[in-house]
Design a protein around this motif. Structure first.
Motif, PDB file in Angstrom:
ATOM      1  N   HIS A   5      -7.343  13.764  -5.723  1.00  0.00           N
ATOM      2  CA  HIS A   5      -6.170  14.432  -5.153  1.00  0.00           C
ATOM      3  C   HIS A   5      -5.604  15.464  -6.124  1.00  0.00           C
ATOM      4  CE1 HIS A   5      -5.886  12.230  -1.456  1.00  0.00           C
ATOM      5  NE2 HIS A   5      -5.850  11.057  -2.062  1.00  0.00           N
ATOM      6  N   MET A  41      -0.163   6.173  -6.681  1.00  0.00           N
ATOM      7  CA  MET A  41      -0.988   5.492  -5.686  1.00  0.00           C
ATOM      8  C   MET A  41      -1.152   4.040  -6.103  1.00  0.00           C
ATOM      9  SD  MET A  41      -3.990   8.354  -5.127  1.00  0.00           S
ATOM     10  CE  MET A  41      -4.670   7.542  -3.672  1.00  0.00           C
ATOM     11  N   LYS A  74       1.569   5.430  -1.274  1.00  0.00           N
ATOM     12  CA  LYS A  74       1.204   6.734  -1.832  1.00  0.00           C
ATOM     13  C   LYS A  74       2.453   7.602  -1.739  1.00  0.00           C
ATOM     14  CE  LYS A  74      -2.479   7.512   0.807  1.00  0.00           C
ATOM     15  NZ  LYS A  74      -3.730   8.136   1.305  1.00  0.00           N
ATOM     16  N   ASP A 120      -9.778   8.214  -6.968  1.00  0.00           N
ATOM     17  CA  ASP A 120      -8.948   8.661  -5.837  1.00  0.00           C
ATOM     18  C   ASP A 120      -7.813   9.552  -6.329  1.00  0.00           C
ATOM     19  OD1 ASP A 120     -10.312   7.229  -3.758  1.00  0.00           O
ATOM     20  OD2 ASP A 120      -9.396   5.390  -4.504  1.00  0.00           O
ATOM     21  N   VAL A 165      -6.521   2.086  -0.182  1.00  0.00           N
ATOM     22  CA  VAL A 165      -6.608   3.466   0.319  1.00  0.00           C
ATOM     23  C   VAL A 165      -6.413   3.490   1.827  1.00  0.00           C
ATOM     24  CG1 VAL A 165      -8.100   5.485   0.552  1.00  0.00           C
ATOM     25  CG2 VAL A 165      -8.138   4.139  -1.558  1.00  0.00           C
ATOM     26  N   ASN A 166      -7.027   2.509   2.508  1.00  0.00           N
ATOM     27  CA  ASN A 166      -6.968   2.472   3.963  1.00  0.00           C
ATOM     28  C   ASN A 166      -6.321   1.167   4.422  1.00  0.00           C
ATOM     29  OD1 ASN A 166      -9.288   1.241   2.808  1.00  0.00           O
ATOM     30  ND2 ASN A 166     -10.095   0.887   4.866  1.00  0.00           N
ATOM     31  N   ASP A 205       0.866  -1.188   0.000  1.00  0.00           N
ATOM     32  CA  ASP A 205       0.000   0.000   0.000  1.00  0.00           C
ATOM     33  C   ASP A 205       0.897   1.230   0.000  1.00  0.00           C
ATOM     34  OD1 ASP A 205      -2.065  -1.813   0.186  1.00  0.00           O
ATOM     35  OD2 ASP A 205      -2.243  -1.611   2.361  1.00  0.00           O
ATOM     36  N   VAL A 214      -7.279   1.392  -4.246  1.00  0.00           N
ATOM     37  CA  VAL A 214      -7.146   2.684  -4.927  1.00  0.00           C
ATOM     38  C   VAL A 214      -7.755   2.578  -6.313  1.00  0.00           C
ATOM     39  CG1 VAL A 214      -5.481   4.300  -5.922  1.00  0.00           C
ATOM     40  CG2 VAL A 214      -5.072   3.336  -3.666  1.00  0.00           C
TER      41      VAL A 214
END
Length: 830
Positions: A651, A627, A589, A647, A631-632, A587, A643
């Motif tokens: 941003h 990304m 970003k 998303d 997301v979480n 994960d 993602v």
């Protein structure tokens, strides 16, 4: 670079200890990265003593072991099992007691412990030469003379000395400090200037009987320099009938202390002088110089040459070589050849002491990936006027340690002597630059202690002649820097007064905008990355988006992986993501502010003139973010959401909003980039320049990068954003007192119509009362014709001066509905 504390004291009569020397050098411009205690023998022979073998009997259960009792001088004999064939009673030997570390390499050792061998107790070890690093023999244990005192520590008996090495960080401008005498010069200057001492460098002995000639003497090697630009000075000396052998202990100890491996007396002398005075020397076997000629020249492109490490390298036509009549012998100033080096069978020598072009040496070193002690000094700029001193020093040491006869004069080819630079300093200017008026006497002491000659002096200033070892000192400000560091930066007081003035920077402030974007991304869980601007050219082969012909190639790349400047931040960012995935971080970003570089297709202007270099290449600042994954994070109260495109788009739009980019100036079209499987491009309506792009990276690109999960990407042309930034300042107004009104429309539109188009039509239709347009539902299916979709769109209306009535609201909505129908062929869903 390592400096030996004991070796340094040979040139400076000072009572400084290593820690004091550390402080002195660090605060005079030579940063000391560390001070380490070292011994000439690893471990310092701790727990090793001189002993006497009292008894020696064969081991009953072995045909080669012996049971001995050994007196180590403490009154109680030790029982030691020894396997050496030459052990006998009555011998004086070297005994390693329990706790001794026996070093098998620079990093590995074993500890002597009490144990049993074939059932017999052993309380130590009788040692051979090589086991204690006192020699190379392993034929048997060391047998000492009968007068060796029992119980004496071996460290004392063999005169093993402690020393300290100082790791000096040599910056590119301090070529004068790449030797022990160079560092000693700074020590002398600081002590004379700050403490009022009257020290001088203790220069070592040299052979002053040698004369200089440009012509070959009988039985000596002839020298020809074909490229004077790459080799401004070449000095050489022939010495015959030398005896190549192991170096004496004092020489081996000095080299080992600073991390150099002793080889033989000739090679060790050249390394010793290199570290002593900073002048590289090279010793050739004179009998291997075909034709008795040394020729300094460049060889044809891709000429094969085997270097000292046994590797065959393809020469560049710009590499300067030291050759004989038939072939190359040495890459000048960088690395020796395998065939012409000195061996234990060598009897005749040719010693080279030269000054090579620093730029040429640096490029050759980079081309071949060879970093040597010689190239380290040559590429920074050696002293061209110390070559003869170094040869005389070498001749003195070779006659002392290897015998031999000097054959003829020193050959010195120096057609255009490099003179000392003349610099004028003004005392008032010196005081202004330093911020303090330093007495002239102190300035004079500092300069003369650094071997800077004062050619003339008057009440206003001095005319100085700078020694050629200080290649970076040729301006008044350079001399002021020398004065400051010798005087001591800490001795220059800081004025307690604080002066300030109001200043108004240009708008927009690029750094402030960068901070706004960085803060937004960081607060939303992104991590900033910083990648190398160099990348590999294979990324751009057969690349439709970033063609290879637009790459900016590096002339002397460090490797094939770093041979071009990047055209985009895409590939370096994906490299980072793949690296993290390989370390089980799925994960991610991340974002990067960086530059891209391209070669322009046009090299000539419209009038036919060749464009300057600055216009042949383009350099653009970008903000790029990536990304991938979820997301979480994992949680008991929320499902993991992967993602998606929206998303990334969200941003991107939020960043543009935070930077006050008027969205009305932009139009959204499908992205044309081939590396995106799907995406949107944001471009200006007036000039069609693309400001930003966002989308999902295609499977082909991900497969090429060995990336096994979807990655979403966005890029903003930061330079274009700054140029297009609104000129007006932000204005503030009070919150409206009158309520907002919401009206919804369910629109049936063709699949090709985007929400961005609906938004653009709405804002163009009602500029005064329309505050926001939002999409809150999308539907396709029963009741909707094929090729169409239903968008549920909300419109927020508000008048800052009064409450809207139904008539006004209906008028606005009617106008919106009409324009949507006529411009986008939208229909109201019944």
């Amino acid at each position: 670079m390592k400096i030996s504390f004991n070796w340094l004291k040979d040139y400076v009569n000072s009572s400084l200890n290593p820690n004091e020397l550390d402080d002195l050098l660090t605060f005079s411009g030579l940063e000391i990265e560390g001070v380490e205690k070292v011994e000439t023998i690893k471990g310092g022979l701790e727990h090793v003593v001189i002993a006497k073998v009292l008894t020696c009997e064969p081991h009953p259960d072995s045909d080669h072991l012996h049971l001995t009792t050994v007196d180590v001088g403490n009154g109680e004999p030790l029982h030691i099992v020894c396997g050496a064939p030459n052990v006998a009673a009555g011998q004086k030997v070297v005994c390693a007691q329990i706790g001794t570390k026996i070093w098998t390499s620079d990093t590995e050792f074993f500890v002597i412990k009490k144990g049993k061998l074939r059932g017999a107790v052993s309380e130590g070890m009788l040692c051979a030469e090589d086991e204690l690093q006192l020699g190379s023999s392993h034929d048997g244990i060391m047998v000492l003379p009968d007068d060796a005192p029992v119980g004496m520590p071996a460290k004392e008996y063999f005169n093993v000395k402690d020393d300290y090495t100082l790791e000096v960080a040599i910056t590119a401008n301090r070529s004068d400090a790449t030797s022990h005498i160079g560092v000693a010069r700074d020590v002398v200057a600081v002590l004379n200037t700050r403490n009022g001492e009257h020290l001088k460098i203790n220069w070592p002995e040299i052979d002053n009987t040698l004369t200089v000639n440009q012509k070959k003497a009988d039985n000596s090697i002839c020298v020809t320099v074909e490229d004077q630009k790459l080799c401004p000075r070449y000095s050489g000396l022939t010495i015959r009938n030398v005896k190549v052998q192991e170096s004496p202990d004092w020489l081996k100890d000095k080299l080992r202390t600073i991390g150099l491996r002793p080889i033989n007396n000739i090679v060790d002398i050249t390394n010793f002088i290199l570290m002593e005075v900073g002048q590289p020397l090279h010793a050739f076997d004179a009998d291997k110089i075909d034709g008795g000629k040394v020729i300094v020249k460049c060889l044809p492109q891709d000429t094969p040459f085997i270097t000292l490490d046994g590797v065959e390298r393809k020469l560049d036509s710009r590499d300067l070589m030291i050759c004989n009549e038939n072939e190359g012998m040495c890459i000048a100033g960088v690395f020796g050849g395998q065939k012409s080096g000195v061996t234990m069978q060598t009897t005749n020598l040719f010693i080279e002491s030269a000054y090579f072009n620093p730029v040429s040496i640096r490029k050759t070193s980079k081309r071949h990936g060879l970093k040597t002690d010689a190239s380290f000094r040559y590429e920074r700029g050696c002293d061209p006027n110390i070559t003869l001193w170094a040869l005389r020093r070498a001749a003195h040491l070779i006659k002392q340690l290897a015998g031999g006869e000097i054959c003829g004069d020193i050959i010195d080819i120096y057609p255009e002597p490099i003179e000392k630079a003349e610099v004028r300093i003004e005392f008032e200017r010196v005081a202004n630059l330093i911020g303090k008026k330093i007495p002239v006497e102190i300035i004079r002491t500092a300069l003369t202690s650094l071997d800077i000659d004062i050619a003339a002096e008057d009440k206003d200033g001095m005319t100085l002649r700078i020694p050629t070892c200080k290649v970076d000192v040729y301006r008044e400000c350079d001399v002021v820097e020398e004065i400051m560091r010798i005087y001591g930066y800490n001795n220059i007081e800081i004025d307690e007064r604080l002066n300030s003035c109001l200043s108004y920077g240009a708008k927009p402030n690029p750094q402030r905008l960068k901070n706004i974007a960085s803060d937004y991304l960081t607060f939303n869980g992104f991590n900033e990355i910083m990648n190398n601007s160099l990348t590999k050219s294979s990324y751009y082969d057969n690349n439709e988006d970033f063609p290879a012909e637009r790459c900016v190639y590096i002339l002397n790349p460090l490797s094939k992986e770093l041979n071009v400047m990047r055209q985009t931040l895409l590939y370096s960012g994906l490299e980072c993501i793949v690296y993290n995935m390989n370390h089980k971080i799925f994960d991610q970003k991340v974002y990067e502010f960086g530059r891209s570089y391209v070669k322009n297709s046009e090299t000539t202007a419209e009038n036919g003139e060749i464009l300057p270099v600055t216009k042949r290449y383009g350099e653009t600042q970008h903000l790029t973010f990536f990304m991938t994954g979820a997301v979480n994070g994992e949680s008991w109260h929320a499902q993991r959401k992967s993602v998606d495109f929206f998303d990334a788009k969200s941003h991107l739009l939020n960043i543009l909003h935070r930077l006050r980019m008027p969205m009305g100036r932009l139009e959204t079209i499908p992205a044309a980039e081939h590396f995106l499987a799907e995406g949107l491009s944001f471009q200006f309506k007036d000039n069609k320049k693309q400001l930003a792009v966002v989308g999902r990276i295609s499977r082909d690109v991900l497969q090429k990068m060995d990336c096994k999960q979807e990655v979403f990407y966005a890029d903003i042309d930061w330079d274009l954003l700054l140029k297009s930034f609104p000129a007006k300042d932000v204005t503030y107004s009070e919150i409206p007192k009158f309520p907002e009104v919401r009206r919804d429309l369910a629109l049936v539109i063709e699949n090709s119509v985007t929400f961005g188009q609906i938004e653009a039509v709405a804002y163009a239709t009602e500029k005064k009362l329309l505050r926001r347009v939002s999409l809150f539902d999308v539907y396709q299916g029963k009741g909707i014709a094929e090729g169409y979709k239903s968008y549920a769109v909300s419109f927020i209306l508000q008048d800052p001066d009064k409450t809207l009535n139904d008539k006004q609201i209906e008028a606005v909505m009617s106008k919106l509905q009409k324009n949507l129908e006529t411009q986008l062929n939208a229909k109201i869903r019944q």
